[in-house]
Design an enzyme around this catalytic site. Structure first.
Site, PDB file in Angstrom:
ATOM      1  N   SER A 118       2.384 -57.035  44.662  1.00 57.68           N
ATOM      2  CA  SER A 118       2.968 -56.825  45.981  1.00 57.68           C
ATOM      3  C   SER A 118       4.494 -56.751  45.917  1.00 57.68           C
ATOM      4  CB  SER A 118       2.561 -57.967  46.919  1.00 57.68           C
ATOM      5  OG  SER A 118       1.168 -58.162  46.878  1.00 57.68           O
TER       6      SER A 118
HETATM    7  N1  SAH Z   1      -0.163 -61.327  44.332  1.00 53.81           N
HETATM    8  C1  SAH Z   1      -0.710 -60.352  43.447  1.00 53.81           C
HETATM    9  C2  SAH Z   1      -1.389 -59.280  44.283  1.00 53.81           C
HETATM   10  C3  SAH Z   1      -2.329 -58.424  43.539  1.00 53.81           C
HETATM   11  S1  SAH Z   1      -3.138 -57.209  44.525  1.00 53.81           S
HETATM   12  C4  SAH Z   1       0.379 -59.777  42.600  1.00 53.81           C
HETATM   13  O1  SAH Z   1       1.532 -59.796  43.045  1.00 53.81           O
HETATM   14  O2  SAH Z   1       0.114 -59.314  41.491  1.00 53.81           O
HETATM   15  C5  SAH Z   1      -4.538 -58.060  45.111  1.00 53.81           C
HETATM   16  C6  SAH Z   1      -5.501 -58.564  44.081  1.00 53.81           C
HETATM   17  O3  SAH Z   1      -6.652 -59.046  44.784  1.00 53.81           O
HETATM   18  C7  SAH Z   1      -6.011 -57.537  43.094  1.00 53.81           C
HETATM   19  O4  SAH Z   1      -5.721 -57.964  41.801  1.00 53.81           O
HETATM   20  C8  SAH Z   1      -7.524 -57.481  43.351  1.00 53.81           C
HETATM   21  O5  SAH Z   1      -8.290 -57.283  42.179  1.00 53.81           O
HETATM   22  C9  SAH Z   1      -7.774 -58.839  43.962  1.00 53.81           C
HETATM   23  N2  SAH Z   1      -8.993 -58.959  44.779  1.00 53.81           N
HETATM   24  C10 SAH Z   1      -9.545 -58.053  45.622  1.00 53.81           C
HETATM   25  N3  SAH Z   1     -10.648 -58.555  46.197  1.00 53.81           N
HETATM   26  C11 SAH Z   1     -10.802 -59.821  45.725  1.00 53.81           C
HETATM   27  C12 SAH Z   1     -11.741 -60.863  45.942  1.00 53.81           C
HETATM   28  N4  SAH Z   1     -12.780 -60.742  46.772  1.00 53.81           N
HETATM   29  N5  SAH Z   1     -11.580 -62.034  45.269  1.00 53.81           N
HETATM   30  C13 SAH Z   1     -10.549 -62.202  44.418  1.00 53.81           C
HETATM   31  N6  SAH Z   1      -9.624 -61.260  44.171  1.00 53.81           N
HETATM   32  C14 SAH Z   1      -9.748 -60.075  44.814  1.00 53.81           C
END
Ligand code: SAH
Length: 225
Positions: free
Chosen positions: A68
Site C-alpha cells: 500500500s
Molecule cells: N500491508 C500490505 C498490503 C498488501 S496488499 C503491504 O503493504 O504489503 C493486501 C494483502 O492481503 C495481499 O498480500 C493479499 O494476498 C492479502 N489478502 C487478500 N485476502 C486475504 C485474506 N482473506 N486473508 C489474508 N490475506 C488476504
C-alpha cells in the site's frame, strides 16, 4: 539478505523525502513520522522495485498484490494509534512493511496472509529487520485469528464488500479496526470501534482503492479472476 548498513545509506535521502511527502499529506505526528525513518521500505520489496521503494505510491510485490501507499499507511497508524501494551491483528501481511511499522508501536502483532510465498518472504524480511514480536499465519483473514483474540487494534489491508463479523467479534473492549469497505474498484475507509457491547461504524475517508480481500466473508476468488 539482512538490512545492510552501507546499502541502506544510499536510501536515507529518499526516505527523508518520503517522510516530507507523508507530512504534506497531513500526518503531523512525529512519533509516526519517525517510524517511517526507522523501517527501510526497500528491504520489504522485491529488489527490482528498490529504485521506487521510497515513492509515496503502491508498489507491486508479486502474485497480483501491491504494497500500500505509505502516506495511507501513516494515516492508518494515526487513526489507530496502537499502544505499547496493545495487541494488533493485521489482515493481509503482504510484504510485511506495515507489519514492521506496527511492531514498533504495539506489544505484539499477529498477521494473516493468504498467499504462502508472500508470508514466507515477509517472515524473512521481518527477521532480518530484527523484530521479535510478530507472529505470521497463512490462511483466510476474514475469519480472524481466534487463538490470540481479542485484539485492541485490527488493520485490514485489503478491500471487503462488508465488515467480516468474526473480526468485530475478535475486537477487544476499547478496540478499533480500520477496513476498506465497498465495491471492487473503489472503497471507503471504515473505522469500527467497540466499547463494551456497543459497536460503532464511521467512514473516515472516501475513495480509497485496495486489492480485494478474498475469503469466506469477503469476495470469492472466482469473481476476481
Ligand atoms: N500491508 C500490505 C498490503 C498488501 S496488499 C503491504 O503493504 O504489503 C493486501 C494483502 O492481503 C495481499 O498480500 C493479499 O494476498 C492479502 N489478502 C487478500 N485476502 C486475504 C485474506 N482473506 N486473508 C489474508 N490475506 C488476504
Amino acid at each position: 539478505m539482512g538490512p545492510d548498513a552501507l546499502e541502506d545509506r544510499r536510501f536515507v535521502g529518499y526516505r527523508r523525502k518520503l517522510i516530507e511527502e507523508i507530512r504534506a499529506r497531513g500526518v503531523e505526528d512525529l512519533e509516526i513520522l519517525q517510524l517511517f525513518d526507522r523501517v527501510p521500505r526497500h528491504h520489504f520489496l522485491p529488489e527490482g522495485m528498490w529504485p521506487r521503494a521510497y515513492e509515496d505510491a503502491p508498489i507491486p510485490i508479486g502474485f497480483g498484490q501491491t504494497a500500500s501507499q505509505p502516506s495511507l499507511q501513516a494515516h492508518y497508524l494515526e487513526l489507530l494509534r496502537p499502544k505499547a501494551d496493545e495487541k494488533v491483528l493485521e489482515i493481509g501481511t503482504g510484504c510485511g512493511y506495515l507489519t514492521a511499522l506496527l511492531s514498533l508501536m504495539a506489544d505484539r502483532v499477529y498477521s494473516v496472509e493468504r498467499v504462502r510465498e508472500l508470508s514466507t518472504k515477509a517472515r524473512r524480511a521481518l527477521d532480518a529487520f530484527g523484530v521479535k514480536n510478530v507472529a505470521l499465519m497463512v490462511g483466510d483473514g476474514t475469519i480472524g485469528w481466534k487463538k490470540y483474540a481479542p485484539f485492541d487494534v485490527i488493520v485490514v489491508s485489503a478491500a471487503s464488500p462488508s465488515v467480516p463479523p468474526a473480526l468485530v467479534d475478535q475486537l477487544a473492549d476499547g478496540g478499533r479496526m480500520l477496513i476498506p469497505v465497498g465495491a471492487r474498484d473503489v472503497q471507503e475507509l471504515v473505522l469500527v470501534q467497540k466499547t463494551g457491547f456497543a459497536v460503532t461504524q464511521e467512514t473516515v475517508e472516501g475513495a480509497v482503492t485496495f486489492v480485494p480481500l478474498l475469503g469466506r466473508f469477503a469476495w470469492t476468488e472466482e469473481a476476481g479472476e
